[in-house]
Design an enzyme around this catalytic site. Structure first.
Site, mmCIF file in Angstrom:
data_model
loop_
_atom_site.group_PDB
_atom_site.id
_atom_site.type_symbol
_atom_site.label_atom_id
_atom_site.label_comp_id
_atom_site.label_asym_id
_atom_site.label_seq_id
_atom_site.Cartn_x
_atom_site.Cartn_y
_atom_site.Cartn_z
ATOM 1 N N HIS A 42 47.984 34.303 -0.806
ATOM 2 C CA HIS A 42 46.997 33.257 -0.489
ATOM 3 C C HIS A 42 47.542 31.869 -0.798
ATOM 4 O O HIS A 42 48.400 31.686 -1.672
ATOM 5 C CB HIS A 42 45.667 33.509 -1.208
ATOM 6 C CG HIS A 42 45.701 33.354 -2.704
ATOM 7 N ND1 HIS A 42 45.450 32.165 -3.330
ATOM 8 C CD2 HIS A 42 45.933 34.251 -3.697
ATOM 9 C CE1 HIS A 42 45.512 32.328 -4.641
ATOM 10 N NE2 HIS A 42 45.814 33.577 -4.890
ATOM 11 N N ASP A 94 45.232 29.056 -1.049
ATOM 12 C CA ASP A 94 44.247 28.229 -1.736
ATOM 13 C C ASP A 94 44.499 28.268 -3.239
ATOM 14 O O ASP A 94 45.177 29.157 -3.759
ATOM 15 C CB ASP A 94 42.828 28.694 -1.417
ATOM 16 C CG ASP A 94 42.572 30.146 -1.803
ATOM 17 O OD1 ASP A 94 43.391 31.005 -1.424
ATOM 18 O OD2 ASP A 94 41.573 30.428 -2.484
ATOM 19 N N ASP A 98 50.289 30.988 -8.465
ATOM 20 C CA ASP A 98 49.052 31.569 -7.942
ATOM 21 C C ASP A 98 48.574 30.773 -6.734
ATOM 22 O O ASP A 98 47.716 29.913 -6.868
ATOM 23 C CB ASP A 98 47.984 31.562 -9.042
ATOM 24 C CG ASP A 98 46.681 32.200 -8.618
ATOM 25 O OD1 ASP A 98 46.700 33.053 -7.708
ATOM 26 O OD2 ASP A 98 45.633 31.848 -9.201
ATOM 27 N N GLU A 157 40.971 33.070 -1.310
ATOM 28 C CA GLU A 157 41.045 34.137 -2.312
ATOM 29 C C GLU A 157 40.314 33.765 -3.593
ATOM 30 O O GLU A 157 39.673 34.602 -4.225
ATOM 31 C CB GLU A 157 42.519 34.462 -2.614
ATOM 32 C CG GLU A 157 42.723 35.746 -3.416
ATOM 33 C CD GLU A 157 42.657 35.557 -4.916
ATOM 34 O OE1 GLU A 157 42.541 36.575 -5.637
ATOM 35 O OE2 GLU A 157 42.727 34.405 -5.393
ATOM 36 N N GLU A 158 40.381 32.488 -3.979
ATOM 37 C CA GLU A 158 39.808 32.064 -5.256
ATOM 38 C C GLU A 158 38.285 31.976 -5.231
ATOM 39 O O GLU A 158 37.667 31.891 -6.291
ATOM 40 C CB GLU A 158 40.392 30.705 -5.666
ATOM 41 C CG GLU A 158 41.902 30.684 -5.858
ATOM 42 C CD GLU A 158 42.380 31.480 -7.063
ATOM 43 O OE1 GLU A 158 41.531 32.069 -7.761
ATOM 44 O OE2 GLU A 158 43.600 31.519 -7.299
ATOM 45 N N HIS A 190 45.563 29.346 -13.512
ATOM 46 C CA HIS A 190 44.238 28.723 -13.568
ATOM 47 C C HIS A 190 44.114 27.698 -14.688
ATOM 48 O O HIS A 190 43.053 27.084 -14.831
ATOM 49 C CB HIS A 190 43.116 29.765 -13.715
ATOM 50 C CG HIS A 190 42.893 30.571 -12.488
ATOM 51 N ND1 HIS A 190 41.702 31.233 -12.235
ATOM 52 C CD2 HIS A 190 43.680 30.857 -11.428
ATOM 53 C CE1 HIS A 190 41.783 31.874 -11.091
ATOM 54 N NE2 HIS A 190 42.987 31.661 -10.585
#
Length: 467
Positions: free
Chosen positions: A86, A88, A118, A152-153, A440
């Site tokens: 992903h 995003d 990520d 995805e997030e 994150h």
């Protein structure tokens, strides 16, 4: 077969790969409001457009599914393997020191920047794996498709859109976890709850509290405003509470109102113990203040009893549990808004294989109702597990062992990936087991050599599964 050629190709294209990752990491692709033709906003659209353009420039056939998802095909044969990545990202957040979130840099063998690990870095590593197989003219009897998503997030509606028109490949991996192979993903309960009460004009009181970025992010910095408490007293309690919580509290006065900033350490909600939750730390602090007794304070006290600072196991909610395969349940209190007349909050719980709606959802619902809160969830996400003895998983483990010299084994994770609802999907890479890449959190990074070896591993997997 082809190990030497694959290794030489990836090493020769290492800098080019890092440059492509940095190109994508400069784009703020967090979810933004819908615009025509841009289902997740202009940032995600730009990242997808750029990634597909890069892929096409390397001679691949690409396809764009309504700007939800883009695909990159290695050949025109029947697809044997899907690689789900992903583009995003979660919001930048606070506390970056190594670089600005969207100004990626390579420093001390690490690539810093939001999305570096990520999942833009792993996505590009997968692209270079396809590129290596194509440019080396390694013969394949099946196709590999790299699928690049953009939501995805925030719920994976992009992949739902894709699979509404395309079928699942016989084998799928997502480079959005860790090595060796994540064949078990915990279930989840994103508990959304509310409470209401009569307003009170009594002082001192909490004027405003609105905290948290996303449900799957442990808050690292939050704010509240109180009225009727002297600055000296606010600072006294801040110093005392910091000793207990490890949270730093900053006080700024505006007239008779005090603005409290609680600064902890953000983390991924699947590993809340790796952070220090500023939201629960702020509640702990506020409830130490000499606030006037009123329904608001009573309900916040009850809320803190249910999810106290430092409880990342759900013990106080009555749902602490674990099993040998998937480990312990985790819980992160991630979102809270408090007004004069009510509150709205959300916690993120990652639940092991032994969990179900009876021993998690119904227990939380009852225990919150007993304290005056309404839990609005009617279901929870079940856990995901793929047989570790399948030929697919055994091939992934064997390639991992060949390229790293490490023991390959199946592991469990709390984070959910794109493969969670796929019959034969696992997470595979792109970081080594011991690497905490601050996913994150502030100063997110990917280890450069881990990205390089990931590209090699992915290329070899393509050869072994699709020849």
């Amino acid at each position: 077969m082809y190990k030497k050629e694959i290794e030489e190709y990836i090493e020769a294209h290492k800098q080019e790969m890092l440059d492509d990752i940095c190109t994508l990491c400069r784009i703020n692709s967090e979810k933004m409001p819908y615009k025509e033709g841009m289902p997740f906003g202009p940032g995600a659209f730009e990242a997808l457009t750029e990634a597909l353009s890069i892929s096409e420039s390397y001679g691949f056939s690409i396809n764009n599914y309504d700007n939800y998802v883009g695909t990159v095909d290695l050949n025109d044969k029947e697809t044997q393997l899907d690689i789900l990545a992903h583009l995003d990202v979660v919001p930048a957040g606070e506390g970056w020191k190594e670089t600005e979130p969207f100004n990626p840099i390579v420093k001390n063998g690490k690539l810093f920047g939001r999305g570096s690990s990520d999942d833009k870095g792993p996505a590009v590593a997968a692209l270079y794996a396809l590129r290596a197989v194509k440019d080396l003219n390694i013969p394949l009897s099946k196709n590999v498709r790299l699928i690049l998503g953009t939501d995805e997030e925030c719920g994976s509606s992009d992949i739902a859109h894709y699979y509404s028109v395309e079928k699942e490949a016989p084998m799928t991996f997502s480079p959005d976890g860790a090595f060796p192979v994540v064949n078990t993903e915990k279930g989840g309960l994103a508990g959304h709850f509310t409470a209401e009460w009569e307003a009170s004009g009594e002082l001192p009181k909490i004027v405003k509290l609105e905290a948290g970025l996303k449900v799957n992010v442990v808050p690292g910095k939050v704010f509240a405003t109180v009225a009727g408490v002297e600055e000296a007293l606010l600072k006294k309690f801040a110093d005392e509470t910091q000793v207990t919580t490890g949270i730093r509290y900053e006080i700024e006065m505006m007239g008779d109102q005090g603005i409290i900033t609680a600064i902890g350490e953000g983390a991924h909600a699947s590993t809340p113990e790796e952070g220090n939750n500023a939201l629960t730390g702020l509640l702990y602090y506020l409830l130490k203040l000499p606030l006037a007794e009123c329904p608001q304070v009573t309900m916040l006290r009850r809320l803190h009893d249910l999810i106290p600072h430092g409880d990342t196991s759900g013990k106080s909610l009555g749902i602490a549990m674990g099993d040998e395969i998937s480990g312990d349940l985790t819980l992160a209190f991630s979102l809270l808004k408090v007004t004069d007349t009510g509150l709205e909050g959300t916690f993120d719980s990652r639940c092991p294989i032994c969990s179900n709606e009876e021993n998690v959802l119904q227990v939380v619902k009852k225990n919150m109702e007993d304290k005056g809160f309404t839990l609005h969830n009617d279901s929870m996400r079940p856990p995901h597990h793929v047989d570790g003895n399948s030929e697919f998983v055994k091939t992934l483990l064997q390639v991992y062992e060949t390229y790293t010299g490490r023991k390959g084994e199946c592991i469990s994770m709390g984070g959910g990936t794109y493969v969670h609802d796929l019959k034969n999907g696992v997470a595979f890479g792109a970081s080594m087991p011991e690497t905490d890449n601050r996913m994150h959190g502030a100063d997110e990074f990917a280890v450069v050599e881990e990205l390089v070896v990931s590209a090699k591993i992915f290329a070899q997997v393509i050869v072994d599964l699709c020849s």
